[in-house]
Design an enzyme around this catalytic site. Structure first.
Site, PDB file in Angstrom:
ATOM      1  N   GLY A 152       0.820  -1.208   0.000  1.00 45.06           N
ATOM      2  CA  GLY A 152       0.000   0.000   0.000  1.00 45.06           C
ATOM      3  C   GLY A 152       0.855   1.260   0.000  1.00 45.06           C
ATOM      4  O   GLY A 152       0.517   2.257  -0.643  1.00 45.06           O
ATOM      5  N   THR A 153       1.960   1.225   0.711  1.00 48.62           N
ATOM      6  CA  THR A 153       2.841   2.396   0.789  1.00 48.62           C
ATOM      7  C   THR A 153       3.332   2.789  -0.594  1.00 48.62           C
ATOM      8  O   THR A 153       3.267   3.955  -0.998  1.00 48.62           O
ATOM      9  CB  THR A 153       4.044   2.086   1.717  1.00 48.62           C
ATOM     10  OG1 THR A 153       3.533   1.802   3.018  1.00 48.62           O
ATOM     11  CG2 THR A 153       5.018   3.236   1.785  1.00 48.62           C
ATOM     12  N   ALA A 159      -1.882  -6.536   0.383  1.00 46.07           N
ATOM     13  CA  ALA A 159      -2.224  -7.955   0.587  1.00 46.07           C
ATOM     14  C   ALA A 159      -2.281  -8.346   2.057  1.00 46.07           C
ATOM     15  O   ALA A 159      -3.119  -9.159   2.458  1.00 46.07           O
ATOM     16  CB  ALA A 159      -1.195  -8.834  -0.131  1.00 46.07           C
ATOM     17  N   CYS A 180       3.422   2.065  15.146  1.00 42.59           N
ATOM     18  CA  CYS A 180       4.433   2.789  14.393  1.00 42.59           C
ATOM     19  C   CYS A 180       5.543   1.813  14.034  1.00 42.59           C
ATOM     20  O   CYS A 180       5.859   0.923  14.806  1.00 42.59           O
ATOM     21  CB  CYS A 180       4.942   3.902  15.290  1.00 42.59           C
ATOM     22  SG  CYS A 180       5.904   5.089  14.446  1.00 42.59           S
TER      23      CYS A 180
HETATM   24  N1  PLP Z   1      -2.746   2.741   4.006  1.00 42.79           N
HETATM   25  C1  PLP Z   1      -3.382   2.343   5.113  1.00 42.79           C
HETATM   26  C2  PLP Z   1      -4.718   2.929   5.433  1.00 42.79           C
HETATM   27  C3  PLP Z   1      -2.807   1.396   5.963  1.00 42.79           C
HETATM   28  O1  PLP Z   1      -3.450   1.024   7.069  1.00 42.79           O
HETATM   29  C4  PLP Z   1      -1.534   0.878   5.622  1.00 42.79           C
HETATM   30  C5  PLP Z   1      -0.853  -0.079   6.533  1.00 42.79           C
HETATM   31  O2  PLP Z   1      -0.892   0.056   7.722  1.00 42.79           O
HETATM   32  C6  PLP Z   1      -0.923   1.306   4.445  1.00 42.79           C
HETATM   33  C7  PLP Z   1      -1.555   2.241   3.667  1.00 42.79           C
HETATM   34  C8  PLP Z   1       0.418   0.784   4.029  1.00 42.79           C
HETATM   35  O3  PLP Z   1       0.311  -0.498   3.446  1.00 42.79           O
HETATM   36  P1  PLP Z   1       1.600  -1.451   3.386  1.00 42.79           P
HETATM   37  O4  PLP Z   1       1.858  -1.919   4.777  1.00 42.79           O
HETATM   38  O5  PLP Z   1       1.184  -2.563   2.460  1.00 42.79           O
HETATM   39  O6  PLP Z   1       2.698  -0.651   2.817  1.00 42.79           O
END
Ligand code: PLP
Length: 369
Positions: free
Chosen positions: A73-74, A193, A317
């Protein structure tokens, strides 16, 4: 008081792997597997990637061609933000949106954590036509700390009529509520995922046809030139396995909302000074962000852990340190933010997990501060 099998109620941080994800990953492991190779090994690897892409697309309600695999997601959030010169976002976004762009305009939220649509309309109306093609609105569909769901249809209608691209971080809503990305007016969405029972280190950016996307990484032409680098085949396979399985249990989160509501009502009835953040807004069925006066969240998280219940304080965190939550602060929680704990169920959570949680909560909060 320690339970033999600890109860895991921190699924917004990450989820246990689903058996379907483990099997898919095991099946993908071993043979040489570069999906770009033209020989039989490569073609098998390509089949694994495309099967997973279809499974993710099914769960997100989009075309398989809309799915661009990323490292999570990041990366999906960073990738889309980098395509635009100016971003309008909300005060409660995940750090991977909040800190991804230098030219960011933040929209406030109300005391329930819902984005201020009047402020959004005012900001949109101040953007001149020439700047619109270089502007992105990025609002998360559901918040990771409170579970509060944003009025994405209204926001999408505003973005559409202003002719501005809209991105939504759907990491938390994905797999918990039905999403129909193809039928929405949303241009981009981020997925991960490991929030749906897949492995961490893999996710996706959904991209509507015609919306701009060029690879941030320089390299090969993978993902139709939209994300360079040899695909994380095992991770993608696990993502697909998890998505396939998750399709069958979206209803689980509606049932869980009842367990969560019963838990919250018990706490509110039996102990004074209890506050549930975002309770008056629509919320994901799995999340409860709750504070009881007189106990620091960090202390309580440790006490819950000793009692065999894994939860978190505000936002977990990466460094292991708990910062004051920007989400609760922007909702006006003030010092109460330091008492807020987050409970989040997942695909493996049962009714008795929530019942045990309630018992432990009442026991711990009876003790002197
Ligand atoms: N966006 C939201 C709302 C999240 O809760 C998270 C993870 O905590 C992320 C993005 C980041 O996803 P990832 O851990 O796959 O990078």
């Amino acid at each position: 008081m320690m339970r033999k099998t600890p109860i895991y109620l921190d699924n917004n941080a990450t989820t246990p792997l689903r058996a379907a994800a483990i099997t898919a990953m095991q099946d993908a492991m071993g043979p040489p597997a570069n999906p770009s190779s033209v020989h039989g090994f490569g073609r098998n690897a390509r089949l694994i990637v495309e099967t997973a892409r279809t499974a993710v697309a099914m769960l997100a309600g989009c075309r398989a061609t809309d799915v661009v695999f990323t490292s999570g997601g990041t990366e999906a959030n960073n990738l889309v933000m980098a395509q635009y010169d100016h971003v309008i976002t909300s005060a409660i976004e995940h750090d991977s949106v909040r800190h991804a762009h230098q030219n960011c305009h933040q929209i406030a939220v109300d005391e329930n954590g819902v984005v201020d649509l009047d402020m959004l309309a005012t900001v949109i109306s101040g953007i001149d036509d020439a700047a619109k093609p270089r502007t992105l609105i990025s609002i998360m569909a559901a918040n990771n700390e409170t579970g509060v769901i944003q009025p994405m249809d209204d926001i999408a209608a505003m973005a559409e009529s202003a002719n501005i691209a809209l991105h939504s971080d759907m990491v938390q809503i994905f797999g918990k509520l039905h999403i129909n990305f193809a039928a929405s007016n949303i241009s981009y969405a981020s997925l991960s995922a490991h929030k749906i029972g897949g492995p961490s280190g893999v996710g996706a950016l959904l991209v509507r046809p015609g919306c701009r996307l060029s690879s941030l990484l320089r390299g090969g032409g993978q993902e139709q030139g939209r994300r360079a680098g040899t695909e994380n085949l095992v991770g993608i396979a696990g993502f697909g396995g998890a998505a396939d399985d998750a399709l069958g249990d979206i209803g689980h989160y509606q049932t869980m909302a009842k367990w969560r509501d019963t838990f919250e009502s018990r706490m509110l009835e039996q102990r004074s000074g209890v506050e549930v953040f975002g309770r008056a807004a629509p919320r994901l069925g799995n999340t409860s962000c709750i504070a009881a006066s007189g106990k620091a969240a960090e202390t309580m998280v440790m006490a819950f852990d000793i009692a065999g219940v894994a939860i978190s304080a505000g936002s977990a965190c990466s460094s292991g340190k708990v910062k004051p939550s920007h989400v609760l602060e922007s909702m006006g929680a003030g010092p109460r933010a330091g008492e807020a704990i987050r409970i989040s169920g997942g695909w493996a959570t049962t009714k008795s997990d929530f019942e045990t949680l309630a018992d432990v909560f009442l026991q711990l909060y009876k003790q002197p501060a």
